[in-house]
Design a protein around this motif. Sequence first.
Motif, mmCIF file in Angstrom:
data_model
loop_
_atom_site.group_PDB
_atom_site.id
_atom_site.type_symbol
_atom_site.label_atom_id
_atom_site.label_comp_id
_atom_site.label_asym_id
_atom_site.label_seq_id
_atom_site.Cartn_x
_atom_site.Cartn_y
_atom_site.Cartn_z
ATOM 1 N N ALA A 1 -0.913 -23.678 -44.596
ATOM 2 C CA ALA A 1 -0.026 -22.800 -43.833
ATOM 3 C C ALA A 1 0.046 -21.439 -44.508
ATOM 4 O O ALA A 1 0.840 -21.220 -45.420
ATOM 5 N N LEU A 2 -0.817 -20.529 -44.070
ATOM 6 C CA LEU A 2 -0.800 -19.173 -44.610
ATOM 7 C C LEU A 2 0.527 -18.497 -44.284
ATOM 8 O O LEU A 2 1.097 -17.777 -45.113
ATOM 9 N N LEU A 3 1.005 -18.732 -43.072
ATOM 10 C CA LEU A 3 2.333 -18.283 -42.659
ATOM 11 C C LEU A 3 3.073 -19.482 -42.086
ATOM 12 O O LEU A 3 2.839 -19.867 -40.940
ATOM 13 N N PRO A 4 3.938 -20.127 -42.887
ATOM 14 C CA PRO A 4 4.713 -21.243 -42.335
ATOM 15 C C PRO A 4 5.581 -20.752 -41.180
ATOM 16 O O PRO A 4 5.743 -19.539 -40.963
ATOM 17 N N LEU A 5 6.126 -21.697 -40.468
ATOM 18 C CA LEU A 5 6.903 -21.372 -39.273
ATOM 19 C C LEU A 5 7.908 -20.258 -39.548
ATOM 20 O O LEU A 5 8.771 -20.374 -40.414
ATOM 21 N N HIS B 1 -2.321 -20.877 -39.739
ATOM 22 C CA HIS B 1 -2.931 -21.858 -40.631
ATOM 23 C C HIS B 1 -4.403 -21.512 -40.834
ATOM 24 O O HIS B 1 -5.102 -21.142 -39.879
ATOM 25 N N ILE B 2 -4.871 -21.627 -42.066
ATOM 26 C CA ILE B 2 -6.295 -21.489 -42.359
ATOM 27 C C ILE B 2 -6.797 -22.824 -42.891
ATOM 28 O O ILE B 2 -6.008 -23.655 -43.365
ATOM 29 N N GLY B 3 -8.099 -23.061 -42.788
ATOM 30 C CA GLY B 3 -8.587 -24.342 -43.269
ATOM 31 C C GLY B 3 -10.080 -24.507 -43.150
ATOM 32 O O GLY B 3 -10.806 -23.619 -42.690
ATOM 33 N N ALA B 4 -10.520 -25.679 -43.564
ATOM 34 C CA ALA B 4 -11.927 -26.070 -43.489
ATOM 35 C C ALA B 4 -12.028 -27.341 -42.661
ATOM 36 O O ALA B 4 -11.081 -28.125 -42.573
ATOM 37 N N ILE C 1 -9.192 -20.235 -38.627
ATOM 38 C CA ILE C 1 -7.817 -19.773 -38.696
ATOM 39 C C ILE C 1 -7.158 -20.074 -37.353
ATOM 40 O O ILE C 1 -7.746 -19.829 -36.289
ATOM 41 N N ASP C 2 -5.949 -20.640 -37.389
ATOM 42 C CA ASP C 2 -5.216 -21.029 -36.190
ATOM 43 C C ASP C 2 -3.935 -20.208 -36.087
ATOM 44 O O ASP C 2 -3.183 -20.090 -37.062
ATOM 45 N N PHE C 3 -3.689 -19.690 -34.907
ATOM 46 C CA PHE C 3 -2.460 -18.955 -34.618
ATOM 47 C C PHE C 3 -1.671 -19.767 -33.608
ATOM 48 O O PHE C 3 -2.179 -20.130 -32.549
ATOM 49 N N VAL C 4 -0.405 -20.057 -33.937
ATOM 50 C CA VAL C 4 0.427 -20.912 -33.094
ATOM 51 C C VAL C 4 1.714 -20.168 -32.757
ATOM 52 O O VAL C 4 2.357 -19.599 -33.642
#
Length: 468
Positions: free
Chosen positions: A378-382, A403-406, A436-439
């Motif tokens: 979580a690069l930027l938590p909620l 969120h970033i990830g592999a 990278i996911d933007f929610v």
Amino acid sequence: MKLKSCITGILLMFLTNAATAILPARDSGQLLVVSDIRISGNKKTKDYIILRELTFRQGDTLSLSNLQTALSESVKNLQRQPLFHFIETGIEYGNHADDVIVNIKVQERWYTWLWPVFNFADRNFNAWLEKGDISRLSYGLFLQQENFRGRLEKLHIRFMAGYQQQLMLTYEAPYLNARKTLGAGLILTGARERETAVITTNDKPEYFRHDDFLRHYAEAAAFLRYRPGIHLSHTLTAQFGSYRFSDTLLALNPEYAGVKTKETVIPLLSYLMKADFRDQRAYPLSGWYADALLEWTGILPSADYDYLTLRSSARWHLPLSQRWNLATGGAVKLSTHGTKPWFRNQGLGYHRDYVRGYEYQVVDGDNFWVAKANLRYALLPLKIIRISRLKAEQFNTIPVSVHIGAFADAGRAWRGKPGENNSLQDKLLFGSGLGIDFVTYYDKVVRTEFSLNREGKAGLFIHFMAAI
């Protein structure tokens, strides 16, 4: 002690969007009677819709610790419904020492939308973007009414024009009986298409466009859903489809309909079981989900088709720490022998069933399996963003997380007619990469991923739902 408890409660509300009021210090094992459940903030949603998702009832006797656990689970149940942005809960004592009042405050979403729709003929956005042909877009309007009449009913009307014309009506009533365990719905679709995928060549669907309509079809489906508790549901669906194909379409692919006639009907009966223990629907961070679908195509003696299909999937979401999360999932499809129409016998490359890195390809086959794994941070938590200038509470409070990830995926499809110059059938596929996911609110997810597949081909892909 009270200051410490208040600080703990505020932090919990920020992280989970569900605040539980801290009662004066008492034995956590003390038995308490829920004397009342008070609901606020639901200007449209009926109280019984909210009460249906709670794991406790008015009059129940619970220990303080069990009541707090029940509240936490109830908030998760409500978050899985497309009803609320935020849910806050609180506990206070009643008139007697062992009585408690549970307060539930919700912030409702906006439930009625009229969307302009631009639909591409391809399977996904990336496949369309590869060519970027604007003329292959169809356009229309989509009336989306969630929580119709405040009873969690769903009413969708979709109208499409252009090369792919469609009119679709969906209605679902979740509760028909007093126990709130039975629901039902109806889906009606009529369409005609001047452009459609006709065959798989070089591991890609080959589309054909004609001034005349290549395919007409009308489908009617009715379903009955049984949901005895919170997490499990069972759905029985009966569907009847009538199809008419042009001579041009059948000349391009004689196996398109699976039969040599220009007209056919496809009756089917299906049973779907779902188990949903996730913390939320759009972008879960904990819990698990599983489903199994058994479909019998050609249930009538006079039908042109007669085969069974079993499709099942499962997903697990495991929090590793406050910011790290592991998600794994998989799906499998198995079909019996029998005459199958090419356009309905989809293998890998459709919907969620694809190996990342192969977004441009499809793999035809009667059977397939696919497995996926994501490690996310979580690069930027909620974070809650409030826009004071907006008066409508459905829009002025915006949750955002990044969120970033592999990831790594694998899959294989087998058995079925391989087609012309297709090389991926019966071959182990593998893809991995970074993303990278933007929610944000209204279940909106935007994923951007860089993938490298087994063939050494790399690409940047965009998706609009969680990978797992």
